[in-house]
Write a protein that holds these residues in place. Structure first.
Motif, PDB file in Angstrom:
ATOM      1  N   SER A 243      39.037  42.775  34.349  1.00  0.00           N
ATOM      2  CA  SER A 243      39.086  42.306  32.882  1.00  0.00           C
ATOM      3  C   SER A 243      39.894  43.077  32.002  1.00  0.00           C
ATOM      4  O   SER A 243      40.477  42.391  30.873  1.00  0.00           O
ATOM      5  CB  SER A 243      37.623  42.185  32.271  1.00  0.00           C
ATOM      6  OG  SER A 243      36.810  42.896  33.009  1.00  0.00           O
ATOM      7  N   PRO A 351      34.091  33.468  36.126  1.00  0.00           N
ATOM      8  CA  PRO A 351      34.958  33.710  34.839  1.00  0.00           C
ATOM      9  C   PRO A 351      35.392  35.254  35.248  1.00  0.00           C
ATOM     10  O   PRO A 351      34.541  36.056  35.809  1.00  0.00           O
ATOM     11  CB  PRO A 351      34.097  33.580  33.641  1.00  0.00           C
ATOM     12  CG  PRO A 351      33.070  32.651  34.117  1.00  0.00           C
ATOM     13  CD  PRO A 351      32.682  32.874  35.512  1.00  0.00           C
ATOM     14  N   ARG A 352      36.517  35.739  34.804  1.00  0.00           N
ATOM     15  CA  ARG A 352      37.037  37.035  35.382  1.00  0.00           C
ATOM     16  C   ARG A 352      36.096  38.207  34.678  1.00  0.00           C
ATOM     17  O   ARG A 352      36.080  39.211  35.352  1.00  0.00           O
ATOM     18  CB  ARG A 352      38.385  36.864  34.914  1.00  0.00           C
ATOM     19  CG  ARG A 352      39.331  36.130  35.986  1.00  0.00           C
ATOM     20  CD  ARG A 352      40.711  36.468  35.506  1.00  0.00           C
ATOM     21  NE  ARG A 352      41.211  35.486  34.505  1.00  0.00           N
ATOM     22  CZ  ARG A 352      42.430  34.861  34.233  1.00  0.00           C
ATOM     23  NH1 ARG A 352      43.455  35.145  35.143  1.00  0.00           N
ATOM     24  NH2 ARG A 352      42.733  34.077  33.212  1.00  0.00           N
ATOM     25  N   THR A 353      35.775  37.875  33.530  1.00  0.00           N
ATOM     26  CA  THR A 353      34.720  39.141  33.173  1.00  0.00           C
ATOM     27  C   THR A 353      33.564  39.316  33.937  1.00  0.00           C
ATOM     28  O   THR A 353      32.754  40.311  33.647  1.00  0.00           O
ATOM     29  CB  THR A 353      34.437  38.746  31.709  1.00  0.00           C
ATOM     30  OG1 THR A 353      33.923  37.380  31.511  1.00  0.00           O
ATOM     31  CG2 THR A 353      35.366  38.721  30.482  1.00  0.00           C
ATOM     32  N   LYS A 354      33.045  38.253  34.838  1.00  0.00           N
ATOM     33  CA  LYS A 354      31.779  38.708  35.642  1.00  0.00           C
ATOM     34  C   LYS A 354      32.120  38.967  36.856  1.00  0.00           C
ATOM     35  O   LYS A 354      31.147  39.097  37.556  1.00  0.00           O
ATOM     36  CB  LYS A 354      31.358  37.019  35.775  1.00  0.00           C
ATOM     37  CG  LYS A 354      30.903  36.423  34.490  1.00  0.00           C
ATOM     38  CD  LYS A 354      29.511  37.051  33.811  1.00  0.00           C
ATOM     39  CE  LYS A 354      29.175  36.252  32.491  1.00  0.00           C
ATOM     40  NZ  LYS A 354      28.238  37.080  31.828  1.00  0.00           N
ATOM     41  N   GLY A 382      38.897  35.607  39.644  1.00  0.00           N
ATOM     42  CA  GLY A 382      37.604  35.542  39.706  1.00  0.00           C
ATOM     43  C   GLY A 382      37.148  35.017  41.108  1.00  0.00           C
ATOM     44  O   GLY A 382      35.937  34.789  41.317  1.00  0.00           O
ATOM     45  N   GLY A 417      30.001  30.377  36.793  1.00  0.00           N
ATOM     46  CA  GLY A 417      30.943  30.037  37.912  1.00  0.00           C
ATOM     47  C   GLY A 417      31.035  28.853  38.520  1.00  0.00           C
ATOM     48  O   GLY A 417      30.300  27.805  38.369  1.00  0.00           O
TER      49      GLY A 417
END
Ligand SMILES: Cc1cc2nc3c(=O)[nH]c(=O)nc-3n(C[C@H](O)[C@H](O)[C@H](O)COP(=O)(O)OP(=O)(O)OC[C@H]3O[C@@H](n4cnc5c(N)ncnc54)[C@H](O)[C@@H]3O)c2cc1C
Ligand code: SF4
Ligand code: SF4
Ligand code: SF4
Ligand code: SF4
Lengths: 472, 409
Positions: A243, A351-354, A382, A417
């Motif tokens: 992220s 999601p990429r932040t996850k 992700g 996701g």
């Protein structure tokens, strides 16, 4: 190819030979064994296999099957990981492998027109010779067909920057029940006319129709590329880098994660020179059309990795060193296979932040069920590939791994996701897909299918579970 | 499970370890040519599992499916589970043989090649009738048009009146003090057909200062028998050769045929449960000792290409050595790297004779490229490849010479 053939199959065989030809029909039990499964652990029982050579032949087969109420299952190379081409009982398998011509490479429009049975890697080599680029690069590229790729929306390491197969389909020719041909799009890169039926066929896993021709978008081949390998002493730091990078407005071509279990499996299988004491490794590649541009990207990447406490940053000086770095990653699947008799590859995407959260969840869930797991994946988009190393002969372990998969799917859904990023749903993820999509969505899908396939003969039993699942 | 399947039992674990991933499809020449799932390693592992589980029994189709494999092991190189494909297929064929008997053509081939002196006699016996139905040219025999219709090969090997062993068996001393004592395993093709290769190897080794021992009593390496599933026969042949060479007190054995070497190295020791003495492919041996030829005698401006036999795939140095020679000298002639340099020639020993259509299809791209790029001389280190390549080129009316690299020295 007579031999072990039952009576009803014999009639079927004769009729199909009349429609096609002797060498395009396989009915012997010996051959049928090889068409019972794909690369997943599901098995089916086809009645016969046909290998048409043209769109007309596909139409004829479909008409015959549709008239006689026989289920139809399209097949490419059978490298699918979710049971997509595992046949319903007694189905006819329509194998598209022999429709394998590259029809046109249009260097002026940057498009390539192919038949569905062309092997993905053959598209790569054909276009790269001309300085062009077809980015989707599933690890199975040497074996998988473009038809299968389109039907599953296959992706690969380059997906972070360039997207997956679905982003490269400009035109399609499809045969739909009871044997009609629909054409969508073409060489144009813009289109604003009517429902995009072609788009609907992309990712439909053979449940609506059979792809018989595709026009794909190409791009100029990037001239410069840099590959690096970055080690972390904490897996969480590696995942946080993702992220961080995206936030720095850098989209690498490739951003692959390997956890310690994976690194050790790789090193044991093939000395790739990966640091086995690293808790997490990132393989990052940046490309571009100008050297300076690539160098700028690299600098930002290095800074981001340093901020997060990377312990070692190795940048390939030349093609040979880059190949060396890739050799390890490319042998990842083989390394798992070497470590256990059965490897189950999952495909959740968040999601990429996850990314840090899902990695943590996968570790915890697997530990809870006592399943050995290696995490690799295209973290840049992700897309996680937990690879469970199990033994299919061990029933108890197989039950536990199934539970683990389900829980990971649920965890991904809770994080906003999806249950599959690129392998598709098939049989393996039908239940999870229903959790994700919900009843109403699935009802719309069923209604759409009915329009194309009123008799429900196209690859039945895939994408959702007919009797209704247990709900979310 | 019937008892005849017993030899397959020991591969049960391998069948479990086969992930059915399909990565083996990537490299399989037969799959590329037929695109049938049953004609791949994955398919055959599935079929073997089916046999063991009793889903099917050994029938004609099973036999076909097992026979339509080159045993080139291209698949094994990419297989993540390291399935020993060659060994399993040889065993599978032995099971088929015990159920259905060996096909007549294979029986004939095996009988003809199982004893080199018999082969020699047969060859000279047939050389007269052969002259009646073929036209002789420099490289081989061209079947006349009638015969051509019935034959998969468009150029036949030319048998000598005497075998290489007849002429050269014995101990050959170099000038001066020998650098070492080397055994030369001749192999049937060199012994009978490509005798010039044998002479070239012998002369080059002598020139490099080695003493060369060529035992008269040596036979076929056992690969044809092994590949046909005649495993006991193969064992006998391996043992026979070991016997012949161990008497001679040599430092190591060289062979000019990459396939022979792979038989000795990969299967020989395993078959008779014994560590064999070192057998190396000649070009790899030369490279390792830094004595690769640095000049080739070819007409200026000639276009040279290389065919890498599958059987050097496991053997980096042997695979690269011929290419190295071509690269080294490229001021005298033109080295034309082929895109299909490492693609199979479709031969696979008797595979090509038994499956002519498949063979022609597999070699098509290679032969077409050689013709398109107008290669004058193709070098290769496997006489079986040479035979099939020469035939394929003749079929396409391309007059390239195919030979062992040392013949150009
Ligand atoms: C070792 C390994 C690595 C892999 N790596 C990746 C990866 O990195 N990324 C990735 O995305 N996937 C990967 N996969 C999964 C798989 O290779 C892909 O899903 C691929 O797209 C399947 O192609 P195929 O030709 O084998 O299709 P098949 O398995 O034969 O079929 C897949 C599905 O597509 C349908 N289908 C096939 N052809 C047609 C057609 N012409 N018309 C309509 N429907 C059709 C089938 O009915 C089935 O539902 C991997 C698999 C393996 C075994
Ligand atoms: S590559 Fe190996 S493990 Fe995979 S299907 Fe082929 S034989 Fe089986
Ligand atoms: S040994 Fe060669 S021909 Fe046989 S399956 Fe493997 S790659 Fe194919
Ligand atoms: S590999 Fe071929 S040439 Fe070599 S000895 Fe065996 S049969 Fe003869
Ligand atoms: S004949 Fe040569 S290329 Fe063909 S299978 Fe044998 S070694 Fe390979």
């Amino acid at each position: 190819m007579k031999g072990n053939v039952g009576k009803s199959t014999e009639t079927l065989r004769k009729n199909l030979i009349r429609i096609l030809s002797e060498e395009s029909v396989l009915a012997d039990a010996t051959d049928l064994l090889a068409y019972r499964n794909d690369a997943s652990w599901f098995v089916g029982n086809p009645s016969i296999v046909v290998l048409p050579r043209s769109t007309e032949e596909v139409q004829k087969c479909m008409r015959y099957a549709y008239e006689n109420d026989i289920a139809i299952v399209p097949r490419g190379s059978g490298t699918g990981l979710s049971g997509g081409t595992v046949p319903a009982e007694g189905a006819i398998i329509i194998d598209l492998s022999r429709m394998n011509k590259i029809l046109e490479l249009d260097k002026d429009n940057l498009t390539i027109k192919v038949q569905p049975g062309v092997i993905t890697a053959d598209i790569h080599s054909a276009v790269e010779k001309e300085g062009l680029f077809y980015p989707p690069d599933p690890a199975s590229q040497g074996a998988s067909t473009i038809g299968g790729n389109i039907a599953c929306r296959a992706g690969g390491p380059r997906g972070v920057k360039y997207g997956t197969t679905k982003d490269y389909v400009l035109g399609l020719e499809v045969v739909v029940p009871p044997g009609n041909v629909i054409r969508y799009g073409g060489k144009v890169i813009k289109l604003s006319v009517g429902y995009e039926i072609g788009r609907l066929l992309v990712g439909s896993e053979g449940t609506l129709g059979i792809i018989t021709e595709a026009t794909l978008k190409l791009i100029p081949r990037p001239m410069y590329k840099k590959t690096m390998l970055i080690s972390y002493s904490e897996l969480a730091k590696a995942t946080q880098t993702v992220s961080k990078l995206i936030a720095s407005k850098i989209i690498p071509t490739t951003l692959e994660l390997m956890d310690n279990e994976t690194v050790r499996a790789i090193e044991q299988f093939k000395k790739a020179g990966y640091p086995t004491d690293a808790d997490g490794l990132l393989l990052i590649e940046c490309d571009g059309y100008k050297e300076k541009d690539v160098e700028e990207q690299i600098e930002i990447v290095i800074n981001a990795c340093k901020t997060l406490g990377a312990t070692e940053i190795k940048i390939a000086e030349n093609d040979q060193q880059a190949a060396q770095i890739w050799a390890g990653r490319r042998s990842m699947f083989a390394a798992y296979a070497n470590a256990a008799p059965t490897v189950i590859s999952e495909d959740v995407t968040v999601p990429r932040t996850k990314v840090p959260d899902i990695v943590k969840a996968i570790k915890e869930i697997s530990a809870h069920y006592g399943i050995r797991v290696g995490i690799g994946g295209h973290v840049g988009d992700g897309n996680m590939h937990p690879n469970y190393m199990v033994d299919k002969r061990n029933k108890d372990e197989m039950e536990r791994v199934e539970k683990a998969c389900a829980e990971v799917a649920k965890a991904a859904l809770e994080m906003g996701g999806v249950v599959s990023g690129e392998h598709g749903v098939g049989i393996a993820k039908a239940q999870y897909a229903m959790w994700q999509l919900g009843d109403l969505y699935v009802d719309y899908m069923k209604a759409l299918k009915k329009v194309f396939d009123p008799k429900n003969l196209m690859n039945p039993g895939k994408l959702w579970i007919e009797s209704g699942g247990e709900g979310k | 499970m019937t008892n005849s399947l017993a030899p397959l039992e020991k591969y049960k674990d391998d069948l479990v370890y086969c992930l059915q991933c399909g990565l083996c499809l990537t490299e399989c020449p037969v799959f590329k040519s037929t695109r049938l799932a049953s004609l791949t390693s994955r398919g055959r592992m599935r079929i073997l599992a089916g046999l063991l589980d009793g889903d099917i029994t050994v029938n004609k189709r099973v036999e076909e499916v097992f026979n339509q494999c080159l045993l080139c092991e291209a698949c094994a190189k990419v297989c993540p589970s390291g399935i020993p494909v060659g060994e399993i297929m040889a065993t599978a064929r032995s099971v088929v043989n015990s159920e259905r008997g060996l096909p007549l053509t294979k029986k004939l081939i095996l009988w003809a090649f199982s004893d080199l002196s018999r082969t020699g006699k047969l060859a000279s016996f047939f050389s007269l009738p052969a002259k009646l139905v073929t036209k002789e040219n420099e490289t081989g025999l061209k079947p006349n048009s009638l015969l051509n219709k019935f034959l998969p090969l468009s150029e036949l090997p030319k048998f000598g009146d005497k075998t290489f062993l007849d002429k050269f068996a014995g101990v050959h001393k170099p000038k001066g003090e020998p650098k070492g004592r080397i055994g030369y395993f001749t192999g049937c093709m060199t012994n009978l057909v490509y005798q010039k290769t044998g002479e070239a190897v012998l002369n080059y080794l002598l020139k490099c200062g080695y003493e060369v021992v060529i035992p008269k009593e040596q036979g076929c390496c056992g690969l044809p028998a092994f590949a046909s599933g005649e495993i006991n026969k193969a064992k006998e042949q391996v043992a026979f050769n070991i016997d012949a060479f161990s008497k001679e007190n040599v430092d190591l054995i060289v062979a000019d045929c990459a396939s022979c070497v792979s038989m000795w190295e990969e299967h020989g020791g395993k078959l008779i449960n014994k560590k064999l003495m070192e057998v190396v492919e000649i070009m790899g041996f030369l490279d390792k000792n830094n004595i690769l030829p640095d000049k080739l005698k070819v007409k200026r401006g000639m276009r040279l290409g290389y065919h890498a036999p599958c059987h050097t795939r496991d053997n980096e140095i042997s695979r690269k050595a011929p290419r190295k020679i071509l690269q080294q000298n490229s001021t005298d002639f033109i080295y034309v790297p082929l895109e299909t340099e490492e693609k199979c020639c479709g031969g696979g020993g008797s595979f090509g004779l038994l499956n002519p259509e498949l063979m022609l299809n597999i070699q098509k791209d290679k032969v077409t490229e050689i013709k398109e790029k107008n290669i004058d001389i193709m070098i290769t280190t496997c006489p079986s490849c040479r035979l099939y390549l020469a035939s394929g080129l003749a079929r396409h009316e391309q007059n390239s010479i195919v030979c062992h690299p040392l013949e150009l020295v």
